[in-house]
Design a protein around this motif. Structure first.
Motif, mmCIF file in Angstrom:
data_model
loop_
_atom_site.group_PDB
_atom_site.id
_atom_site.type_symbol
_atom_site.label_atom_id
_atom_site.label_comp_id
_atom_site.label_asym_id
_atom_site.label_seq_id
_atom_site.Cartn_x
_atom_site.Cartn_y
_atom_site.Cartn_z
ATOM 1 N N GLY A 282 25.648 45.193 32.712
ATOM 2 C CA GLY A 282 26.119 46.166 31.753
ATOM 3 C C GLY A 282 27.374 46.871 32.234
ATOM 4 N N ARG A 283 28.133 47.415 31.292
ATOM 5 C CA ARG A 283 29.370 48.128 31.581
ATOM 6 C C ARG A 283 29.112 49.311 32.520
ATOM 7 N NH1 ARG A 283 33.471 47.825 28.086
ATOM 8 N NH2 ARG A 283 32.667 45.679 27.965
ATOM 9 N N TYR A 284 29.940 49.441 33.526
ATOM 10 C CA TYR A 284 29.902 50.504 34.540
ATOM 11 C C TYR A 284 28.743 50.341 35.524
ATOM 12 C CZ TYR A 284 33.178 52.738 31.305
ATOM 13 O OH TYR A 284 34.244 53.007 30.478
ATOM 14 N N ASP A 285 28.203 49.140 35.624
ATOM 15 C CA ASP A 285 27.226 48.886 36.689
ATOM 16 C C ASP A 285 27.890 49.098 38.049
ATOM 17 O OD1 ASP A 285 24.709 47.782 37.816
ATOM 18 O OD2 ASP A 285 26.036 46.172 38.475
ATOM 19 N N LEU A 286 27.083 49.406 39.033
ATOM 20 C CA LEU A 286 27.566 49.605 40.393
ATOM 21 C C LEU A 286 28.490 48.482 40.849
ATOM 22 C CD1 LEU A 286 27.336 50.794 43.367
ATOM 23 C CD2 LEU A 286 25.337 49.307 43.585
ATOM 24 N N SER A 287 28.116 47.250 40.539
ATOM 25 C CA SER A 287 28.907 46.116 41.016
ATOM 26 C C SER A 287 30.289 46.066 40.371
ATOM 27 C CB SER A 287 28.160 44.797 40.777
ATOM 28 O OG SER A 287 27.815 44.645 39.412
ATOM 29 N N GLN A 288 30.447 46.619 39.163
ATOM 30 C CA GLN A 288 31.776 46.701 38.556
ATOM 31 C C GLN A 288 32.609 47.775 39.237
ATOM 32 O OE1 GLN A 288 31.983 47.715 34.357
ATOM 33 N NE2 GLN A 288 34.095 47.004 34.204
ATOM 34 N N LEU A 289 31.997 48.896 39.551
ATOM 35 C CA LEU A 289 32.732 49.993 40.170
ATOM 36 C C LEU A 289 33.168 49.659 41.594
ATOM 37 C CD1 LEU A 289 30.660 53.087 38.995
ATOM 38 C CD2 LEU A 289 32.387 51.772 37.767
ATOM 39 N N ARG A 290 32.497 48.714 42.223
ATOM 40 C CA ARG A 290 32.801 48.364 43.612
ATOM 41 C C ARG A 290 34.015 47.451 43.754
ATOM 42 N NH1 ARG A 290 27.007 46.958 46.552
ATOM 43 N NH2 ARG A 290 26.521 49.088 47.244
ATOM 44 N N PHE A 291 34.453 46.842 42.664
ATOM 45 C CA PHE A 291 35.577 45.917 42.788
ATOM 46 C C PHE A 291 36.831 46.645 43.262
ATOM 47 C CE2 PHE A 291 33.182 42.909 40.152
ATOM 48 C CZ PHE A 291 33.489 41.725 40.821
ATOM 49 N N LYS A 292 37.571 45.980 44.120
ATOM 50 C CA LYS A 292 38.836 46.526 44.595
ATOM 51 C C LYS A 292 39.954 46.144 43.624
ATOM 52 C CE LYS A 292 37.527 46.348 49.479
ATOM 53 N NZ LYS A 292 37.880 45.806 50.819
ATOM 54 N N THR A 293 41.012 46.925 43.644
ATOM 55 C CA THR A 293 42.176 46.628 42.815
ATOM 56 C C THR A 293 42.739 45.250 43.160
ATOM 57 O OG1 THR A 293 42.730 48.974 42.744
ATOM 58 C CG2 THR A 293 44.477 47.432 42.147
ATOM 59 N N GLY A 294 43.074 44.478 42.119
ATOM 60 C CA GLY A 294 43.625 43.143 42.326
ATOM 61 C C GLY A 294 42.637 42.027 42.093
ATOM 62 N N ARG A 295 41.367 42.362 41.741
ATOM 63 C CA ARG A 295 40.356 41.329 41.472
ATOM 64 C C ARG A 295 40.103 41.170 39.977
ATOM 65 N NH1 ARG A 295 40.717 38.138 45.069
ATOM 66 N NH2 ARG A 295 38.993 37.103 44.001
ATOM 67 N N CYS A 296 40.804 41.899 39.137
ATOM 68 C CA CYS A 296 40.559 41.868 37.694
ATOM 69 C C CYS A 296 41.299 40.702 37.042
ATOM 70 C CB CYS A 296 41.000 43.187 37.069
ATOM 71 S SG CYS A 296 40.580 43.334 35.325
ATOM 72 N N LEU A 297 40.581 39.915 36.241
ATOM 73 C CA LEU A 297 41.168 38.816 35.483
ATOM 74 C C LEU A 297 41.617 39.276 34.103
ATOM 75 C CD1 LEU A 297 38.489 36.200 36.521
ATOM 76 C CD2 LEU A 297 40.919 35.982 37.019
ATOM 77 N N SER A 298 40.741 40.006 33.419
ATOM 78 C CA SER A 298 41.041 40.590 32.116
ATOM 79 C C SER A 298 40.101 41.769 31.950
ATOM 80 C CB SER A 298 40.870 39.556 30.988
ATOM 81 O OG SER A 298 39.541 39.062 30.961
ATOM 82 N N GLU A 299 40.152 42.415 30.823
ATOM 83 C CA GLU A 299 39.389 43.641 30.650
ATOM 84 C C GLU A 299 37.897 43.430 30.912
ATOM 85 O OE1 GLU A 299 39.008 47.259 27.365
ATOM 86 O OE2 GLU A 299 40.169 45.448 26.938
ATOM 87 N N ASN A 300 37.357 44.107 31.921
ATOM 88 C CA ASN A 300 35.940 44.057 32.317
ATOM 89 C C ASN A 300 35.494 42.682 32.815
ATOM 90 O OD1 ASN A 300 35.283 46.857 31.493
ATOM 91 N ND2 ASN A 300 35.785 46.051 29.453
#
Length: 361
Positions: A282-300
């Motif tokens: 789900g949106r804003y799960d701990l594992s999403q918040l832990r990502f470092k900048t530069g690992r995003c492919l597209s929104e969420n």
């Protein structure tokens, strides 16, 4: 520096004091599905490893939104993104080669939340009977499950409506993205002789692990390599032959632009009245918040360090995907929990989606 997603205890206690933890009946969310361990006294927060139905304040939501905005501010270049989609099966093969079947725990909670796996009848409405307790440990915290894909083994085709594996069964289940079998073997240990289980994955290594397991029984289960993203892919059973399709932490690993096509194709294999059973991030799960900048492919949508990818859903997105595939909502819940590390006195917010969608009769 404090890791993203880990919450200072004082902040959590203030949040719990502001917002009631017990779900309100006016919200239409019953206490039984998704567990019933409700934290009513913040002083008791470290008595258990997990608390269910935890509400978020507006401040909590805003803090999470800001963290996601920050870690999504730099995107992986488009010329590099194509590799994550093209080589996805290689990344998951590498994952299972490294971890074998020791990374994820068996999902003994499946039948508590998804009793439809043991019944040919329609699912109860949201708020119907369900076991009161899920489990104490988190599912899919680190790397999630895999999506299903690759080339199919064997010579059967979905157009063979006569003899096919499981053709004599009265009740047929398909798990997409079976991984090393963490759903497969709890199901096999519980089903009766009239039920047949199909399970597929696009990682050949994952399929090998399932077939090599001592509890694997080919008289009850057919395991095969399959890319559910391929539009021309055929399954070893005909359309309209399945009672249940299980999607557990698998849709999130598929590129968002492919998700709708996958559900549209899979829904063709359900019988009228058949059910999709879905659980994912789900949106804003701990594992999403832990990502470092530069690992995003597209929104969420992100790439992990090992090359595997993960998306984080909202209730509205889940509903749109399944209803656009012609399915009817039976259950669509946002599962918000507090995961507690009692030894380190750390509290973490987990968010999962759990849904049931039925093919109209």
């Amino acid at each position: 520096m404090r890791r993203a997603g880990r919450l200072p205890l004082a902040s959590v206690v203030r949040s719990l004091l502001r917002v009631p933890c017990r779900p309100s009946s006016r919200e239409g969310r019953p206490p039984a599905p998704l567990g019933a361990r409700i934290l009513t006294n913040p002083d008791h927060i470290f008595q258990h490893n997990m608390w269910d139905h935890v509400q978020w304040s507006e401040e909590d939501k805003e803090n999470a939104r800001q963290k996601v905005e920050k870690n999504s501010s730099v995107r992986i270049p488009p010329e590099e993104q194509v590799n994550y989609d093209r080589n996805a099966h290689l990344y998951w093969d590498g994952f299972y080669e490294m971890h074998q079947n020791k990374f994820f725990k068996d999902r003994t909670w499946l039948f508590q939340e998804f009793p439809e796996l043991l019944s040919a009848g329609p699912a109860p409405p949201c708020g119907g009977a369900s076991a009161p307790q899920l489990r104490d440990t988190a599912e899919g915290e680190s790397l999630g499950d895999c999506e299903g894909g690759g080339r199919r083994e064997g010579g059967e085709t979905g157009s063979q409506a006569g003899a096919f594996p499981g053709s004599e069964a009265d009740f047929r289940i398909l798990e997409v993205g079976c991984g090393a079998g963490n759903s497969v073997f709890p199901i096999l240990s519980s089903i009766n002789s009239g039920t047949f289980l199909y399970c597929c994955d696009f990682s050949p290594r994952a399929v090998q692990l399932v077939k090599a397991h001592p509890a694997y029984d080919p008289s009850l289960c057919h395991t095969f390599v399959q890319d559910v993203c391929e539009e021309a892919s055929l399954f070893p059973f005909p359309p309209g032959s399945l009672n249940v399709i299980l999607l557990i932490f698998v849709l999130s690993s598929i590129h968002p632009e492919r998700m709708q096509g996958v559900l549209n194709r899979l829904s063709q294999y359900l019988k009228p009245g058949g059910m999709f059973l879905f659980r994912d991030y789900g949106r804003y799960d701990l594992s999403q918040l832990r990502f470092k900048t530069g690992r995003c492919l597209s929104e969420n949508f992100y790439s992990r360090g090992d090359g595997t990818c993960v998306y984080f859903f909202t209730k509205d997105e889940v509903h749109h995907l399944f209803t656009s595939a012609g399915l009817k909502e039976v259950q669509n819940l946002e599962d918000r929990r507090l995961q507690v590390n009692r030894r380190k006195k750390v509290v973490m917010r987990r968010v999962w989606m759990q849904s049931k969608y039925q093919k109209p009769l």
